[in-house]
Each structure stands twice: as structure tokens, then as C-alpha cells.
Motif scaffolding. Structure first.
Motif, PDB file in Angstrom:
ATOM      1  N   TYR A 119     -45.547 -10.711  39.380  1.00  0.00           N
ATOM      2  CA  TYR A 119     -44.233 -11.268  39.700  1.00  0.00           C
ATOM      3  C   TYR A 119     -44.304 -12.729  40.130  1.00  0.00           C
ATOM      4  N   GLU A 158     -50.881 -12.599  43.748  1.00  0.00           N
ATOM      5  CA  GLU A 158     -51.016 -11.255  44.302  1.00  0.00           C
ATOM      6  C   GLU A 158     -50.571 -10.196  43.299  1.00  0.00           C
ATOM      7  N   ASN A 159     -49.677 -10.574  42.381  1.00  0.00           N
ATOM      8  CA  ASN A 159     -49.210  -9.656  41.350  1.00  0.00           C
ATOM      9  C   ASN A 159     -48.552 -10.470  40.232  1.00  0.00           C
ATOM     10  N   ILE A 215     -48.256  -2.600  33.779  1.00  0.00           N
ATOM     11  CA  ILE A 215     -48.017  -3.095  35.130  1.00  0.00           C
ATOM     12  C   ILE A 215     -47.056  -2.135  35.824  1.00  0.00           C
ATOM     13  N   MET A 243     -58.248  -8.749  36.649  1.00  0.00           N
ATOM     14  CA  MET A 243     -57.795  -7.772  37.644  1.00  0.00           C
ATOM     15  C   MET A 243     -58.496  -6.423  37.473  1.00  0.00           C
ATOM     16  N   ASN A 266     -58.818  -2.489  37.478  1.00  0.00           N
ATOM     17  CA  ASN A 266     -57.948  -1.388  37.086  1.00  0.00           C
ATOM     18  C   ASN A 266     -58.870  -0.224  36.738  1.00  0.00           C
ATOM     19  N   LYS A 295     -38.848  -6.523  38.698  1.00  0.00           N
ATOM     20  CA  LYS A 295     -39.258  -5.652  39.803  1.00  0.00           C
ATOM     21  C   LYS A 295     -38.513  -4.331  39.712  1.00  0.00           C
ATOM     22  N   GLN A 350     -44.395  -2.534  41.157  1.00  0.00           N
ATOM     23  CA  GLN A 350     -44.663  -3.546  42.182  1.00  0.00           C
ATOM     24  C   GLN A 350     -45.417  -4.756  41.630  1.00  0.00           C
ATOM     25  N   GLY A 351     -45.634  -4.777  40.316  1.00  0.00           N
ATOM     26  CA  GLY A 351     -46.272  -5.928  39.682  1.00  0.00           C
ATOM     27  C   GLY A 351     -47.778  -5.878  39.621  1.00  0.00           C
ATOM     28  N   ASN A 352     -48.360  -4.697  39.824  1.00  0.00           N
ATOM     29  CA  ASN A 352     -49.816  -4.542  39.804  1.00  0.00           C
ATOM     30  C   ASN A 352     -50.292  -3.925  38.495  1.00  0.00           C
TER      31      ASN A 352
END
Length: 171
Positions: free
Chosen positions: A21, A18-19, A146, A128, A130, A39, A149-151
Motif C-alpha cells: 500500500y 512495510e506493505n 497480496i 519479501m 512468503n 485496502k 492488509q497489503g502483505n
């Protein structure tokens, strides 16, 4: 190492990340690093090489990591995928970066960032969405920004200098 990537890739196919992390890396000195420990800060992930025309960007990455330490963590990933420009061992790469550029930011172990043996993290990053572009890395020193939140929020091609307004304006 290759079998570890295959196992991780198989796990991620069943449970897509999901990310960032959800990924762990190995540092250049062999220590496991969970990206989740970052984080709350942005990450700048860069594929690097010691014998490239862009190698001087190590200095800019170091400057950025010092100047914006409260906002962003820089992680360099030495890779030999483009023109054989990172032929050294982890020890040789680390010594080169420290001696020539005073690098103190986090360096990962030598990794593959393209091709059939691409690391799971870079497979994730190159796929991903972007606002900039997706797809394979074209050369050394591509940069992935990034968010906290790790996105993945931005991607920069090699020519974008680490201390450029284009990049630092996104921090």
C-alpha cells in the motif's frame, strides 16, 4: 522514467516499505494509481507479456477478476524482460489485451520486473518472505498474491493457471 525509479528506490532504501500500500503505479493509460485504494481486498499482481506461451493466461486473469471481483483486484504489469516478448507500446499492449482477451482488469504501464532497472514494487515483491519462494522472477506470468492488509502471502510461478484450484483456493 528511469530517474523516477531511482528516486523511489533511494527513498525506499531510507524508509523501507512495510506493505504494497506504500506504492503507487501508473496505469497503462497514464493515470496514477495508489495501491492503498485497494485496502480490504486481495491483490493479484502479475507480470505479463503479449508474445509468450503463457499469454493465453490473460483470459484466465480476466475470468478470475470477474468471478472474484468482491475478493481480489487483478493488476497486470506488461514487461519486456524475458525473451523480448512484450515489445509493444502501452497503447499497442492495451489494444491487444482488449481485442484478444476482453481485458478490463487494471493494467499498469509497461514496467521492468527484473534486472538493474527493476521497478521498486517488483524489487519489494521479489525480496519479501512468503511461504512459497523468494528471489528473481524467472519468466512472464509469475503471480504475487497480496492479502487485504497489503502483505505478500503467496507467490506462483508462470505455469500456475489463474483459475487453478491452487490459486483460487488461496482467495
Amino acid at each position: 522514467m528511469k530517474s523516477l525509479f531511482l528516486v523511489l528506490a533511494a527513498v525506499l532504501m531510507v524508509n523501507p516499505a512495510e506493505n504494497v500500500y506504500q506504492f503507487s503505479i501508473t496505469s497503462i493509460d497514464g493515470k496514477k494509481v495508489d495501491l492503498s485504494q485497494f485496502k480490504g481486498k486481495k491483490l493479484l499482481i502479475v507480470n505479463t507479456a503479449s508474445k509468450c506461451g503463457y499469454t493465453k493466461q490473460y483470459a484466465g486473469l480476466q475470468e478470475l477478476s470477474e468471478k472474484y471481483a468482491d475478493k481480489v483486484v487483478v493488476i497486470g504489469f506488461p514487461a519486456n524482460n524475458f525473451g523480448g516478448q512484450e515489445p509493444g507500446s502501452n497503447d499497442e499492449i492495451q489494444g491487444f489485451c482488449e481485442k484478444n482477451f476482453g481485458v478490463t482488469f487494471l493494467l499498469a504501464e509497461k514496467s521492468s520486473v527484473a534486472g538493474e532497472d527493476i521497478s521498486p514494487l517488483f524489487k519489494y515483491l521479489t525480496e519479501m518472505e512468503n511461504p512459497d519462494f523468494t528471489g528473481e522472477i524467472k519468466w512472464n506470468f509469475e503471480k504475487f498474491l497480496i492479502d487485504e492488509q497489503g502483505n505478500l502471502i503467496h507467490r506462483f510461478r508462470s505455469k500456475i493457471e489463474p483459475m487453478s484450484a491452487e490459486l483460487t483456493g488461496k482467495l
